[in-house]
Design a protein around this motif. Structure first.
Motif, PDB file in Angstrom:
ATOM      1  N   TRP A 170      18.003  13.155   4.708  1.00 37.31           N
ATOM      2  CA  TRP A 170      16.525  12.437   5.642  1.00 37.31           C
ATOM      3  C   TRP A 170      16.917  11.034   4.170  1.00 37.31           C
ATOM      4  O   TRP A 170      16.470   9.771   4.909  1.00 37.31           O
ATOM      5  CB  TRP A 170      15.017  12.680   4.859  1.00 37.31           C
ATOM      6  N   LYS A 205      13.261  15.417   6.745  1.00 36.97           N
ATOM      7  CA  LYS A 205      13.932  16.526   6.404  1.00 36.97           C
ATOM      8  C   LYS A 205      14.577  16.345   7.921  1.00 36.97           C
ATOM      9  O   LYS A 205      14.101  15.643   9.113  1.00 36.97           O
ATOM     10  CB  LYS A 205      13.413  18.111   6.751  1.00 36.97           C
ATOM     11  N   ILE A 206      15.755  16.360   7.586  1.00 37.17           N
ATOM     12  CA  ILE A 206      17.151  16.266   8.595  1.00 37.17           C
ATOM     13  C   ILE A 206      18.061  17.416   8.748  1.00 37.17           C
ATOM     14  O   ILE A 206      18.737  17.366   7.997  1.00 37.17           O
ATOM     15  CB  ILE A 206      17.853  14.498   8.721  1.00 37.17           C
ATOM     16  N   VAL A 207      18.474  17.209   9.877  1.00 40.77           N
ATOM     17  CA  VAL A 207      20.300  18.343   9.945  1.00 40.77           C
ATOM     18  C   VAL A 207      20.776  17.923  10.261  1.00 40.77           C
ATOM     19  O   VAL A 207      21.105  16.722  12.316  1.00 40.77           O
ATOM     20  CB  VAL A 207      19.416  19.327  11.134  1.00 40.77           C
ATOM     21  N   THR A 215      16.543  14.473  13.202  1.00 35.12           N
ATOM     22  CA  THR A 215      15.120  14.144  12.334  1.00 35.12           C
ATOM     23  C   THR A 215      13.845  15.235  12.633  1.00 35.12           C
ATOM     24  O   THR A 215      13.123  14.555  13.828  1.00 35.12           O
ATOM     25  CB  THR A 215      14.227  12.728  12.547  1.00 35.12           C
ATOM     26  N   PRO A 267      18.077  21.848   8.072  1.00 38.54           N
ATOM     27  CA  PRO A 267      17.359  20.870   7.191  1.00 38.54           C
ATOM     28  C   PRO A 267      16.880  20.710   5.735  1.00 38.54           C
ATOM     29  O   PRO A 267      17.328  21.028   5.088  1.00 38.54           O
ATOM     30  CB  PRO A 267      16.246  20.635   8.188  1.00 38.54           C
TER      31      PRO A 267
END
Length: 416
Positions: free
Chosen positions: A382, A351-353, A346, A377
C-alpha cells in the motif's frame, strides 16, 4: 504541402510515449524526436482507483502536457488521421504529413462508453459512475460515502482492458469503507464479470476470494453489461451459460460502478498496422511491428498478451528505446520484453496484494519474499502504491530514469 521529417516519430504522449521519448533522449541526447498528441493534459491514471476510494486527491493525477514533454522533443499538437507505412509517413488531422526513419506507436486504447446503451447519458448522475474517467472518480467516492443501504453493482467487461484488477479495486475499497462504517449487512455488493474467472493469474485468486468472503460479495461470472437505465436505476446484462445459451438479466441498483468495453482507437483499427482484432500487430518479445521493420509499438494498443498496465509500459519503454536505436545503427544489441506487468490489487484501505507476473502467468516479483510477499495483502505494498509510485512516475519514469526496469538483451533472454 511539404513533408516534415524526424528521425523518430512517436504517436501518443501518454505514459508509454513520454517514457520512451525520455529513454531515447537519455541514451542519445541529440536524437531528433517528435511526439504527436492533441491532448493538453497528461494523467496519472493509476491514481484514479485511490481517488474513487477516498485515498487520493484527483488534482494530483493531472499535469499540463507541456510540463512532461522531455526537453528537446518536439510536440506536434494534433491527432493522427492515417498511417502510410509504405511511404514512412503519418498523416495528421490538419492535413500535414510527417515522415520518419523510425515510428513508435503508443496512443493507448479507446474506452467504448457508447457500446453500452444508455451509459453515456447516465454517467455522473443517478448513482452511475466509473473510476476510468478523471472527472468521475471523485463521484465514485461521493456515492460510496453517501450510500447507507441497498444494492451496489460493479461490472467488468470482456478482456482485454486497462488493468484487469481495477474493477475489483473499486469493489474492495467500497466494501471496506462500508464495513468500517458498520454498513456491511445493509449494502449488498455484487460483482458482474463478463469473464469466467476472478483474476487471470491463479496464484492470486485464493487471497482475493478471502476478501470476497469477508465482504460477502455476490460474484456473478459470464455477465456482460449491455444497457443502463440511469433514471430507472436498472442495469441489463447478457448472461452466457455453459451450453451456449444467452439470457437477459435486469438488475436494480442504488449505485453502479461501470468499467466500459475497451478497443483500439479507430485510426489504429482501420490502419495497415492492425491485426484482425484491430490491435497494433507487434512481436511480443522485440515489440517491433510484424510487417514493417521500422515501426515499434508499446502500451495499451499492442496485441501482446501481457496485462495492460502502467507497469508494463515502464518495462516496455527501454526495450523499445534500445531496439529503435539499434535499428538506427546507434546500438549494437537489441533488447527483449518478457511480458512483465503489475497490478496492485487494493483489497482494503491500507493493504494491497502486489500482483507481478510475465507472459504465461509466471510470477515475477520485484522484491524478495522476506520483504514483500506478493501473494498476500501487505501494508508495504500500500505504501508503495499510494506514496512511492506517484513521485516515481512523475520524476522517474517520465524523466527517463529506469529504476527497477533493467533492460534484458535478446541474447540474455530465456526462451519459452
Amino acid at each position: 504541402m511539404s513533408v516534415l521529417h524526424h528521425q523518430v516519430l512517436i504517436v501518443g504522449a501518454g505514459s508509454a510515449g513520454i517514457a520512451t521519448a525520455a529513454s531515447l533522449k537519455a541514451r542519445e541526447p541529440g536524437l531528433d524526436i517528435a511526439l504527436i498528441d492533441p491532448a493538453d493534459t497528461h494523467y496519472y491514471q493509476p491514481g484514479w482507483t485511490l481517488v474513487g476510494g477516498g485515498a487520493f486527491d484527483v488534482r494530483a493525477t493531472a499535469r499540463p502536457m507541456a510540463s512532461v514533454i522531455p526537453r528537446g522533443v518536439q510536440w506536434l499538437r494534433a491527432a493522427v488521421r492515417a498511417f502510410e507505412p509504405e511511404a514512412d509517413t503519418v498523416v495528421l488531422d490538419d492535413g500535414r504529413r510527417v515522415g520518419y526513419s523510425q515510428l513508435i506507436v503508443c496512443p493507448g486504447l479507446k474506452l467504448d462508453w457508447a457500446a453500452i446503451e444508455g451509459l453515456p447519458e447516465s454517467l455522473g448522475e443517478h448513482g452511475v459512475t466509473s473510476n476510468y474517467r478523471f472527472d468521475l472518480a471523485p463521484y465514485t467516492w461521493e456515492l460510496v460515502r453517501q450510500l447507507r443501504g441497498g444494492r451496489a453493482l460493479f461490472t467488468q467487461p470482456p478482456m482485454p482492458i486497462k488493468c484487469a484488477g481495477a474493477p475489483q479495486k473499486a469493489l474492495y475499497l467500497a466494501c471496506d469503507h462500508w464495513r468500517r462504517q458498520g454498513l456491511g449487512s445493509a449494502i449488498q455488493a455484487r460483482f458482474f464479470n463478463a469473464g469466467g474467472v476472478l483474476f487471470g493469474v491463479p496464484d492470486y485468486v485464493p487471497t482475493l476470494m478471502e476478501y470476497v468472503d469477508k465482504y460477502a460479495i455476490d460474484l456473478q461470472f459470464n455477465h456482460r453489461l449491455v444497457a443502463v437505465d440511469g433514471p430507472g436505476k436498472t442495469a441489463t446484462f447478457l448472461r452466457s451459460a455453459a451450453d451456449g445459451s444467452v439470457a437477459t438479466v435486469i438488475e436494480p441498483f442504488d449505485m453502479l460502478h461501470v468499467v466500459p468495453p475497451q478497443v483500439a482507437s479507430d485510426f489504429i483499427r482501420n490502419s495497415p498496422l492492425a491485426d484482425t482484432g484491430g490491435w497494433l500487430d507487434v512481436d511480443p518479445a522485440s515489440l517491433a511491428h510484424r510487417r514493417f521493420a521500422n515501426i515499434h509499438g508499446l502500451g495499451d494498443v499492442i496485441n501482446t498478451s501481457n496485462a495492460k498496465t502502467m507497469a508494463a509500459a515502464r518495462q516496455q519503454a527501454p526495450v523499445v528505446a534500445c531496439n529503435v536505436l539499434a535499428a538506427l545503427g546507434m546500438r549494437s544489441s537489441r533488447a527483449t520484453y518478457q511480458g512483465y506487468g503489475s497490478c496492485p490489487l487494493t483489497v482494503e484501505r491500507g493493504k494491497i496484494v502486489l500482483a507481478e507476473f510475465e507472459y504465461g502467468g509466471r510470477l515475477a516479483p520485484t522484491f524478495p519474499r522476506w520483504l514483500l510477499e506478493g501473494r498476500r495483502p501487505t501494508r508495504l505494498a500500500w505504501w508503495l502504491k499510494a506514496w512511492l509510485l506517484p513521485p516515481f512516475y512523475w520524476h522517474g519514469m517520465l524523466k527517463g530514469r529506469e529504476w527497477l526496469a533493467g533492460v534484458r538483451s535478446a541474447e540474455q533472454a530465456p526462451h519459452g
